[in-house]
Design a protein around this motif. Structure first.
Motif, PDB file in Angstrom:
ATOM      1  N   GLU A 185       1.380  31.413  -5.502  1.00  0.00           N
ATOM      2  CA  GLU A 185       2.754  31.903  -5.513  1.00  0.00           C
ATOM      3  C   GLU A 185       2.936  33.273  -5.583  1.00  0.00           C
ATOM      4  N   ARG A 186       2.195  33.931  -6.266  1.00  0.00           N
ATOM      5  CA  ARG A 186       2.101  35.425  -6.492  1.00  0.00           C
ATOM      6  C   ARG A 186       0.817  35.902  -6.905  1.00  0.00           C
ATOM      7  N   CYS A 187       0.434  37.116  -6.471  1.00  0.00           N
ATOM      8  CA  CYS A 187      -0.573  37.677  -6.713  1.00  0.00           C
ATOM      9  C   CYS A 187      -0.673  39.138  -7.286  1.00  0.00           C
ATOM     10  N   VAL A 188      -1.321  39.370  -8.309  1.00  0.00           N
ATOM     11  CA  VAL A 188      -1.307  40.544  -9.132  1.00  0.00           C
ATOM     12  C   VAL A 188      -2.497  41.590  -8.926  1.00  0.00           C
ATOM     13  N   SER A 189      -3.387  40.925  -7.838  1.00  0.00           N
ATOM     14  CA  SER A 189      -4.577  41.772  -7.587  1.00  0.00           C
ATOM     15  C   SER A 189      -5.521  41.968  -8.656  1.00  0.00           C
ATOM     16  N   CYS A 190      -5.664  40.932  -9.693  1.00  0.00           N
ATOM     17  CA  CYS A 190      -6.320  41.332 -10.780  1.00  0.00           C
ATOM     18  C   CYS A 190      -8.057  41.448 -10.428  1.00  0.00           C
ATOM     19  N   LEU A 191      -8.643  40.853  -9.174  1.00  0.00           N
ATOM     20  CA  LEU A 191      -9.983  40.989  -9.244  1.00  0.00           C
ATOM     21  C   LEU A 191     -10.307  41.778  -7.950  1.00  0.00           C
ATOM     22  N   LYS A 192     -11.528  42.250  -7.893  1.00  0.00           N
ATOM     23  CA  LYS A 192     -11.653  43.259  -6.745  1.00  0.00           C
ATOM     24  C   LYS A 192     -12.000  42.642  -5.454  1.00  0.00           C
ATOM     25  N   SER A 193     -12.252  41.254  -5.492  1.00  0.00           N
ATOM     26  CA  SER A 193     -12.743  40.451  -4.698  1.00  0.00           C
ATOM     27  C   SER A 193     -12.165  38.987  -4.831  1.00  0.00           C
ATOM     28  N   CYS A 194     -11.418  38.461  -4.118  1.00  0.00           N
ATOM     29  CA  CYS A 194     -10.730  36.971  -4.439  1.00  0.00           C
ATOM     30  C   CYS A 194     -10.575  36.320  -3.209  1.00  0.00           C
ATOM     31  N   SER A 195     -10.899  34.795  -3.230  1.00  0.00           N
ATOM     32  CA  SER A 195     -10.776  34.303  -2.099  1.00  0.00           C
ATOM     33  C   SER A 195      -9.273  33.646  -1.830  1.00  0.00           C
ATOM     34  N   HIS A 196      -8.456  33.637  -2.989  1.00  0.00           N
ATOM     35  CA  HIS A 196      -7.077  33.283  -2.997  1.00  0.00           C
ATOM     36  C   HIS A 196      -6.846  31.906  -2.662  1.00  0.00           C
ATOM     37  N   SER A 197      -8.105  31.077  -3.170  1.00  0.00           N
ATOM     38  CA  SER A 197      -8.108  29.703  -2.956  1.00  0.00           C
ATOM     39  C   SER A 197      -7.117  29.051  -4.378  1.00  0.00           C
ATOM     40  N   PHE A 198      -6.844  29.755  -5.165  1.00  0.00           N
ATOM     41  CA  PHE A 198      -5.727  29.446  -5.943  1.00  0.00           C
ATOM     42  C   PHE A 198      -5.884  30.635  -6.829  1.00  0.00           C
ATOM     43  N   CYS A 199      -4.807  30.796  -8.026  1.00  0.00           N
ATOM     44  CA  CYS A 199      -4.775  31.999  -8.877  1.00  0.00           C
ATOM     45  C   CYS A 199      -5.435  31.662 -10.090  1.00  0.00           C
ATOM     46  N   ILE A 200      -6.679  32.230 -10.236  1.00  0.00           N
ATOM     47  CA  ILE A 200      -7.506  31.734 -11.471  1.00  0.00           C
ATOM     48  C   ILE A 200      -6.886  32.300 -12.628  1.00  0.00           C
ATOM     49  N   LEU A 201      -6.279  33.456 -12.660  1.00  0.00           N
ATOM     50  CA  LEU A 201      -5.604  34.102 -13.924  1.00  0.00           C
ATOM     51  C   LEU A 201      -4.392  33.184 -14.252  1.00  0.00           C
ATOM     52  N   ASP A 202      -3.504  32.810 -13.186  1.00  0.00           N
ATOM     53  CA  ASP A 202      -2.258  31.931 -13.646  1.00  0.00           C
ATOM     54  C   ASP A 202      -2.815  30.611 -14.257  1.00  0.00           C
ATOM     55  N   ALA A 203      -3.998  29.904 -13.713  1.00  0.00           N
ATOM     56  CA  ALA A 203      -4.411  28.768 -13.903  1.00  0.00           C
ATOM     57  C   ALA A 203      -4.987  28.933 -15.480  1.00  0.00           C
ATOM     58  N   LEU A 204      -5.648  29.815 -15.751  1.00  0.00           N
ATOM     59  CA  LEU A 204      -6.211  29.996 -17.106  1.00  0.00           C
ATOM     60  C   LEU A 204      -5.078  30.431 -18.261  1.00  0.00           C
ATOM     61  N   LEU A 205      -4.129  31.052 -17.708  1.00  0.00           N
ATOM     62  CA  LEU A 205      -3.030  31.591 -18.559  1.00  0.00           C
ATOM     63  C   LEU A 205      -2.075  30.133 -19.013  1.00  0.00           C
ATOM     64  N   LYS A 206      -1.878  29.409 -18.034  1.00  0.00           N
ATOM     65  CA  LYS A 206      -1.265  28.210 -18.187  1.00  0.00           C
ATOM     66  C   LYS A 206      -2.073  27.278 -19.252  1.00  0.00           C
ATOM     67  N   ALA A 207      -3.094  27.192 -19.030  1.00  0.00           N
ATOM     68  CA  ALA A 207      -4.074  26.365 -19.938  1.00  0.00           C
ATOM     69  C   ALA A 207      -4.036  26.639 -21.267  1.00  0.00           C
ATOM     70  N   ARG A 208      -4.199  28.115 -21.268  1.00  0.00           N
ATOM     71  CA  ARG A 208      -4.331  28.672 -22.707  1.00  0.00           C
ATOM     72  C   ARG A 208      -3.000  28.572 -23.463  1.00  0.00           C
ATOM     73  N   ASN A 209      -1.903  28.369 -22.791  1.00  0.00           N
ATOM     74  CA  ASN A 209      -0.556  28.298 -23.354  1.00  0.00           C
ATOM     75  C   ASN A 209      -0.018  26.781 -23.388  1.00  0.00           C
ATOM     76  N   GLY A 210      -1.022  25.955 -23.405  1.00  0.00           N
ATOM     77  CA  GLY A 210      -0.588  24.325 -23.594  1.00  0.00           C
ATOM     78  C   GLY A 210      -0.517  23.939 -22.094  1.00  0.00           C
ATOM     79  N   ASP A 211      -0.094  24.313 -20.998  1.00  0.00           N
ATOM     80  CA  ASP A 211       0.186  23.569 -19.846  1.00  0.00           C
ATOM     81  C   ASP A 211      -1.131  23.085 -19.245  1.00  0.00           C
ATOM     82  N   ILE A 212      -1.799  22.138 -19.928  1.00  0.00           N
ATOM     83  CA  ILE A 212      -3.336  21.719 -19.219  1.00  0.00           C
ATOM     84  C   ILE A 212      -3.249  21.107 -17.924  1.00  0.00           C
TER      85      ILE A 212
END
Length: 319
Positions: free
Chosen positions: A254-281
């Protein structure tokens, strides 16, 4: 008889030879890192997936809570890697643990800032190179570890060769959750051990309760590897999101903040990790080590370390 070693990394000598894994994103926070440091180990803040100013403030907060050793773990693959390193130096961090790549520049910067540099490696060849560059120790991380993996080989197979090749301290990591595993590595010559997964199930780890419950509920068959957008395999607990990603091979970003030097954009790893960390398993990624299913309790950090050291002494004494 093998004894528990005294770990020395440059000018630092923790009371116990235990490094707490620096788990990103916002899993290893000041509350956890300072508790580990207060218990005599090396506390590590996860430095990837946060802004440099935020990381600076996290390190300052942790150091206010302890007089012990505080490190930070930063992925070289992070887009703002050098900004995160500089923020860590400014906050007076004690050491930087760097994985997912090698930065030649980092060693000179660490020397100038009087900060110890400890790369994460999985081969003797890389170990020899970074020893020449000035690393004060290395962490050998195996395929049993949580998160992004540099190898699929087990710790027992890769550790001995690397230890025999290097003169600097060599720390074992990957799948370690108890004193028996620690004792096995000390017999192989490990100067110290790193544990991450065990410390998520601590009182002081401030992830959402549902994140911890995912650990407690995990079965052996729930622990899987997948190709992360970072370009490395990742080890995590199956969630509805991860199940769907493995089936589809791609998820809409949905949104990319360019957190990685190289990313496949197969999904947003940052978003997925943050969601889980905050309880949205359901919609997130829960990184965990291969042996997470064996851990069945949440304890204070001091109790975890006391138990680990007691179990290690017992295991060393009986073999």
């Amino acid at each position: 008889m093998t004894t528990i070693p005294q770990l020395t990394i440059g000018k630092h000598q923790p009371k116990v030879p235990i490094i707490q894994g620096g788990m990103s994103v916002l899993v290893s926070n000041p509350s956890l890192a300072s508790a580990v440091a207060n218990a005599g180990g090396i506390g590590v803040i996860g430095g990837t997936g946060v802004e440099p100013e935020k990381l600076h403030n996290m390190i300052v907060e942790a150091k206010k809570l302890t007089s012990g050793i505080i490190g930070v773990n930063i992925m070289v693959a992070a887009n703002h890697f050098m900004d995160l390193v500089k923020a860590s130096f400014e906050a007076k961090v004690d050491m930087i643990i760097a994985g997912a790549g090698i930065s030649k520049q980092l060693f000179k910067m660490g020397q100038d800032a009087n900060v110890e540099i400890v790369p994460v490696i999985s081969s003797a060849r890389v170990g020899e190179f970074i020893e020449k560059m000035g690393a004060k120790a290395v962490i050998v991380e195996s395929g049993e570890a949580a998160g992004h993996l540099g190898t699929d080989q087990p710790l027992s197979e890769i550790f001995a060769e690397i230890k025999q090749t290097l003169k600097i301290p060599v720390i074992a990591a990957g799948g370690l959750i108890d004193g028996k595993g620690m004792a096995d590595m000390f017999r192989l010559g490990a100067d110290g051990v790193q544990l991450g997964t065990r410390f998520v199930l601590s009182d002081e780890c401030d992830v959402h309760d549902r994140y911890k419950q995912a650990y407690l509920n995990a079965r052996e068959e729930d622990i899987v590897t997948f190709l992360s957008p970072v370009g490395y395999p990742g080890r995590a607990i199956l969630t509805p999101f991860l199940t769907e990603f493995i089936r589809k091979g791609n998820m809409k970003v949905e949104r990319c903040v360019s957190c990685l030097k190289s990313c496949s954009h197969s999904f947003c790893i940052l978003d997925a990790l943050l969601k889980a960390r905050n309880g949205d398993i359901e919609n997130g990624i829960v990184f965990a080590g291969k042996n997470v299913y064996k851990i069945k309790d949440i304890l204070p950090v001091q109790k975890i370390i006391d138990n680990l050291m007691h179990e290690t002494r017992e295991a060393l004494a009986t073999n």
